[in-house]
Write an enzyme that holds these catalytic residues in place. Structure first.
Site, short mmCIF file in Angstrom:
data_model
loop_
_atom_site.label_atom_id
_atom_site.label_comp_id
_atom_site.label_asym_id
_atom_site.label_seq_id
_atom_site.Cartn_x
_atom_site.Cartn_y
_atom_site.Cartn_z
N THR A 342 29.66 21.38 185.82
CA THR A 342 29.84 20.10 185.65
C THR A 342 29.71 19.20 186.69
O THR A 342 29.28 18.03 187.13
CB THR A 342 31.02 19.94 184.53
OG1 THR A 342 30.96 20.53 183.42
CG2 THR A 342 31.13 18.33 184.41
N GLN A 372 27.71 18.98 178.97
CA GLN A 372 28.44 17.94 180.28
C GLN A 372 26.97 17.64 181.21
O GLN A 372 26.32 18.43 181.52
CB GLN A 372 29.12 18.94 181.18
CG GLN A 372 30.44 19.51 180.36
CD GLN A 372 30.31 20.89 179.63
OE1 GLN A 372 29.43 21.12 178.78
NE2 GLN A 372 31.17 21.70 180.06
N GLN A 394 27.72 13.10 177.25
CA GLN A 394 29.19 13.78 177.68
C GLN A 394 29.24 13.73 179.12
O GLN A 394 28.62 14.12 179.96
CB GLN A 394 29.08 15.20 177.13
CG GLN A 394 30.21 16.14 177.21
CD GLN A 394 30.48 17.19 176.55
OE1 GLN A 394 29.52 17.77 175.65
NE2 GLN A 394 31.24 18.13 176.96
N ASP A 395 30.73 13.56 179.37
CA ASP A 395 31.11 13.31 180.74
C ASP A 395 30.32 12.27 181.64
O ASP A 395 30.01 12.47 182.74
CB ASP A 395 30.98 14.62 181.35
CG ASP A 395 31.93 15.54 180.73
OD1 ASP A 395 32.69 15.37 179.73
OD2 ASP A 395 31.98 16.86 181.17
N ASP A 416 34.45 13.02 175.85
CA ASP A 416 35.19 12.55 177.05
C ASP A 416 34.39 11.73 178.14
O ASP A 416 34.37 12.25 179.32
CB ASP A 416 35.24 14.09 177.73
CG ASP A 416 36.01 14.96 176.82
OD1 ASP A 416 36.71 14.49 175.71
OD2 ASP A 416 36.03 16.20 176.74
N ARG A 479 41.69 12.21 174.36
CA ARG A 479 42.30 13.69 173.97
C ARG A 479 42.81 14.06 175.60
O ARG A 479 42.14 13.90 176.55
CB ARG A 479 41.46 14.48 173.28
CG ARG A 479 40.03 14.86 174.06
CD ARG A 479 39.36 15.88 173.18
NE ARG A 479 38.26 16.19 174.06
CZ ARG A 479 37.72 17.41 173.88
NH1 ARG A 479 38.14 18.37 172.95
NH2 ARG A 479 36.43 17.95 174.52
N TRP A 481 43.41 16.35 178.24
CA TRP A 481 42.69 17.42 178.89
C TRP A 481 43.80 18.28 179.52
O TRP A 481 43.68 19.56 179.35
CB TRP A 481 41.90 16.99 179.88
CG TRP A 481 40.97 18.01 180.63
CD1 TRP A 481 40.73 19.36 180.41
CD2 TRP A 481 40.24 17.76 181.91
NE1 TRP A 481 40.07 19.85 181.36
CE2 TRP A 481 39.64 19.15 182.08
CE3 TRP A 481 39.88 16.65 182.61
CZ2 TRP A 481 38.69 19.20 183.36
CZ3 TRP A 481 39.06 16.92 183.77
CH2 TRP A 481 38.60 17.99 184.21
#
Length: 573
Positions: A342, A372, A394-395, A416, A479, A481
């Site tokens: 990532t 990711q 994502q990310d 996220d 959320r 982590w």
């Protein structure tokens, strides 16, 4: 894949897996710990005896007058007092500032001892993802060592004025928070790669991680320590005169002009059509002088530039600007599913201090099925992003570490999609959750604070949150982590797309630890009601004005003076 299992992200191992790992690790730790207990017990006993003897002679409120007593007072403030006693016992000082400086050399020496493990373990594996994770470890641990040198230089060059210099204290807290984050990033990459020797690395780095936490605790509790040592404390801050600027105080007047004037004069122009100095961003990066103390400006003409760009810690004071966030675009497609960790998927990654970007877009086109896939990663201290666009799934945006400020930017993503462990304020930005894959839900943030003394967190202020497309998936503000995850959403307009719970668990059917800090303040819009929000111990559905003020620009990232120098507008309250 469904729900939480489809979101196992960058180092985002669930709590059940971590419990299993800890059980295996504990057996080895017991063996090592038993051999150390007697030595540490002896040290603590001698130290405690010294303190008791001193108190019996002169009363319980005496100032610590021996090095042993001083170490007790200092180490009592830390998360890991045993390692603090054993590592600082030879400091031979009763001055908390000198003890703190000694603690920095202890971390540096510990990191130096373990820094060679990446080459050693790379020779033990044939798995490419693990080798790449080890490369990430080498990069971030080298960054951590460099940051420690900055800390030590700041102490050595500051004379005896640390106590009065609020700016330097803020710097030291930020940089030590980053040292901890860098080490955690190494662990995250190894977890993500399923490295078989993860336990060995955790044990190998146990001292350096604990020492860094101890040093951060000492500087964070400095005022209390000075009271114990009966040293007068009158903290002085130089706030400057830029509170009406749209940028924080550490942005210089010259940088403000660069961020706001129409056509700043570039050092190099990038143009796909050949009308500039170079045709690629990487060719422009090759012209940047290392460790520059003056601003180096890159102008990116309209066009889509398909490349991945990395500016490591040696590229300081770089500015990148384009013809607009929708026309000057740097685009990549690296992703985890295709074999890239990532951290390394970022289309653009920056680490050198003082990076600025304006009127430019950063994109990762890998798509939701590739998991990711970062559009932009920043570990740049005192970095500023103005009228930029971060577009991925994502990310998307990875504010990895240090102090960062985003103003009037667009951030688009699914899972996220704003994550990391910097001290970051996003102000007057447009945040766009988008439709993910079937059976996935959307989480806007995932914050990664791992130590209670880190001055990190995500602050979202005066932004707007609305769907990017036909969003039907369950969508949450974030959320947690890591164990001390910190996220505040305030004075923001939240659309009706939001699940009334507001926040999602990391592990199904298990509330997050009480140590997180999630909060909302004076939000508006159809999704702003906190009536049906989660009932977690670490969640606050409302804050007092004084509590909220801790997360505005002036309190959270401004420190003393860095943002006004860039001239990007910011709201100080």
């Amino acid at each position: 894949m469904d729900t939480i299992n489809s979101f196992k992200g960058y180092g985002k191992v669930d709590e059940l897996e971590q419990q299993a790992f800890r059980k295996k690790t504990r057996k080895r730790l017991i063996i090592i710990s038993i051999s150390a207990v007697l030595l540490i017990g002896l040290i603590v006993g001698v130290v405690a005896g010294t303190v008791i003897h001193s108190k019996n002679k002169s009363g319980s409120d005496d100032v610590p007058t021996s090095p042993a007593a001083a170490i007790v007072a200092v180490c009592s403030m830390t998360q890991y007092p045993d390692s603090c006693y054993s590592s600082l016992g030879s400091s031979e000082s009763t001055d908390p500032e000198r003890i703190f400086l000694f603690s920095l050399t202890v971390i540096k020496n510990s990191l130096r001892k373990v820094s060679t493990f990446t080459d050693e373990y790379a020779n033990k594996t044939d798995t490419q993802l693990v080798k790449e994770a080890l490369n990430i470890c080498a990069t971030v641990l080298d960054d951590a060592a460099d940051t420690l040198e900055d800390c030590i230089s700041s102490m050595q060059n500051g004379g005896n004025n640390l106590i009065a210099n609020g700016s330097r204290i803020d710097d030291l807290k930020t940089w030590l928070s980053t040292v901890i984050t860098d080490q955690e990033t190494c662990f995250d990459a190894l977890y993500e790669s399923n490295a078989s020797f993860m336990e060995d690395i955790k044990l190998l780095m146990k001292n350096s991680t604990e020492y860094a936490s101890n040093s951060l605790a000492i500087i964070s509790k400095l005022q209390s320590l000075l009271g114990t040592f009966k040293i007068p404390f009158h903290r002085r801050r130089l706030l400057g005169a830029a509170e009406e600027s749209i940028f924080p105080a550490w942005v210089s007047a010259g940088d403000r002009r660069l961020l706001q004037q129409n056509n700043p004069k570039p050092n190099v122009t990038v143009a796909k059509d050949g009308s500039g100095d170079v045709t690629t961003l990487n060719a422009a990066v090759a012209r940047i002088p290392k460790k520059s103390k003056t601003r180096f400006v890159i102008y990116v003409k309209a066009g889509i530039y398909l490349e991945n760009v990395v500016l490591d810690k040696s590229y300081t004071n770089v500015m990148m600007y384009g013809d607009g966030k929708d026309v000057s675009i740097i685009s990549g497609s690296k992703n985890f599913v295709d074999g890239t960790p990532t951290f390394s998927t970022a289309t653009v990654g920056v680490a050198g201090k003082g990076f600025m970007a304006r009127d430019i877009g950063f994109k990762n086109t890998a798509g939701p099925s590739k998991h990711q896939a970062v559009a932009f990663r920043s570990g740049s201290d005192q970095s500023v992003f103005y009228r930029c666009k971060f577009d991925a799934f994502q990310d998307t945006l990875y504010p990895h570490s240090n102090r960062q400020f985003y103003r009037q930017c667009d951030i688009i993503g699914t899972v996220d999609f704003i994550f990391g462990n910097s001290a970051v304020v996003l102000q007057n930005c447009s945040i766009f959750p988008r439709q993910p894959n079937p059976k996935q839900f959307v989480t806007i943030t995932a914050q990664g604070k791992v130590d209670p003394n880190q001055n990190t967190g995500i602050s979202i202020q005066r932004c707007t949150m609305s769907p990017f497309d036909n969003l039907t998936a369950q969508t949450y503000l974030g959320r947690p982590w890591k164990a001390y995850a910190t996220t505040v959403v305030m004075q923001t307009n939240i659309g009706g797309f939001l699940n009334p719970l507001g926040w999602a668990r990391w592990v199904q059917n298990s509330d997050p630890p009480k140590t997180i800090f999630y909060a909302e303040y004076q939000n508006t819009g159809p999704g702003a009601s906190t009536r049906d929000r989660v009932k977690w111990a670490g969640y606050k559905p409302s804050l007092t004005p004084s509590e909220a003020n801790k997360y505005n620009v002036q309190s959270f990232i401004q420190g003393s003076s860095w943002l006004p120098a860039t001239s990007v507008a910011f709201d100080s309250t």
